[in-house]
Design a protein around this motif. Structure first.
Motif, short mmCIF file in Angstrom:
data_model
loop_
_atom_site.label_atom_id
_atom_site.label_comp_id
_atom_site.label_asym_id
_atom_site.label_seq_id
_atom_site.Cartn_x
_atom_site.Cartn_y
_atom_site.Cartn_z
N ILE A 126 2.05 -1.53 -8.55
CA ILE A 126 2.88 -1.76 -7.36
C ILE A 126 3.78 -0.56 -7.11
N LEU A 127 4.39 -0.03 -8.17
CA LEU A 127 5.26 1.13 -8.03
C LEU A 127 4.49 2.35 -7.54
N VAL A 128 3.32 2.61 -8.16
CA VAL A 128 2.50 3.76 -7.76
C VAL A 128 2.05 3.61 -6.31
N ASN A 129 1.68 2.39 -5.92
CA ASN A 129 1.24 2.16 -4.55
C ASN A 129 2.36 2.44 -3.55
N ILE A 133 2.31 5.35 -0.64
CA ILE A 133 2.54 5.05 0.77
C ILE A 133 3.65 5.92 1.34
N ALA A 134 4.74 6.07 0.56
CA ALA A 134 5.85 6.91 1.00
C ALA A 134 5.40 8.37 1.16
N LEU A 135 4.58 8.86 0.22
CA LEU A 135 4.09 10.23 0.28
C LEU A 135 3.18 10.43 1.49
N CYS A 137 3.15 8.72 4.26
CA CYS A 137 3.96 8.67 5.49
C CYS A 137 4.67 10.00 5.72
N PHE A 138 5.20 10.59 4.62
CA PHE A 138 5.88 11.88 4.75
C PHE A 138 4.91 12.97 5.19
N LEU A 139 3.71 12.99 4.57
CA LEU A 139 2.72 14.00 4.92
C LEU A 139 2.24 13.83 6.36
N TYR A 140 2.11 12.59 6.79
CA TYR A 140 1.65 12.34 8.16
C TYR A 140 2.68 12.83 9.18
#
Length: 202
Positions: A126-129, A133-135, A137-140
């Motif tokens: 769950i933590l890795v997921n 997702i945060a990474l 979103c940042f890259l997008y």
């Protein structure tokens, strides 16, 4: 060795019962039972738990809906840490403890070790997921033409209210500026994209 029973499923969720060495306790629906669970599917005297100095025994008392241990119907069976006792709609997890209250891990209980490791693995996943997702979103956002931006007043230290809703600072009355998250460039709020990033993007 004392026995700890925790309700992990049913109306009495998280309720804990403890049985000390050399004690026998009857579990059932009746108020006269030693361990009472309010469940119409449980017999008045459903099963008996016999705790000895070095062992613990589960004995079914001819209950109408039977007693299940780790999914199997049983009439009598020893209990070890990690065993799941189902009576009616309740499931209780058994934990054998030392006199000081420390759990005694079983040597050969695959269900116990799998459940403990599964909880840890699920938490890590769950933590890795969430981090992925945060990474993403940042890259997008960073990859979009002009990049992400913030809005601020050009006067140092000014904190305008709702800067997205106006072209002018409500404190100083000067035009607000946007700043690019990617390159830090300031540009007019009337523009929707950072001119530097747009010129550099293919």
């Amino acid at each position: 060795m004392p026995l700890r029973l925790e309700v992990i499923e049913g109306e009495s969720l998280h309720k804990i019962f403890r049985i000390q060495d050399s004690e026998n306790r009857i579990l059932g629906r009746s108020v006269h039972a030693d361990i009472t669970l309010n469940d119409p599917l449980i017999s008045r005297k459903h099963c008996r738990l016999e705790v000895g100095v070095g062992s613990c025994q589960l004995v079914d008392l001819n209950s109408s809906n039977c007693t299940r241990l780790n999914g199997r119907k049983v009439r009598g069976s020893p209990l070890v840490t990690g065993d799941e006792l189902r009576v009616g709609s309740h499931v209780l997890e058994a934990t054998l403890e030392t006199p000081t209250g420390e759990p005694i891990a079983p040597l050969f209980n695959f269900r116990y070790w799998l459940r403990r490791r599964t909880r840890v693995v699920v938490s890590i996943l769950i933590l890795v997921n969430a981090l992925l997702i945060a990474l993403l979103c940042f890259l997008y956002v960073s990859d979009q033409p002009g990049g992400a931006y913030g809005v601020r007043c050009p006067v140092s230290g000014c904190q305008p209210i709702n800067p997205e809703d106006s072209y002018f600072c409500n404190v100083h009355g000067v035009p607000l500026v946007r700043w690019c998250v990617r390159c830090g460039e300031e540009y007019s709020k009337s523009r929707s994209e950072c001119p530097r990033c747009v010129s550099q993007d293919p």
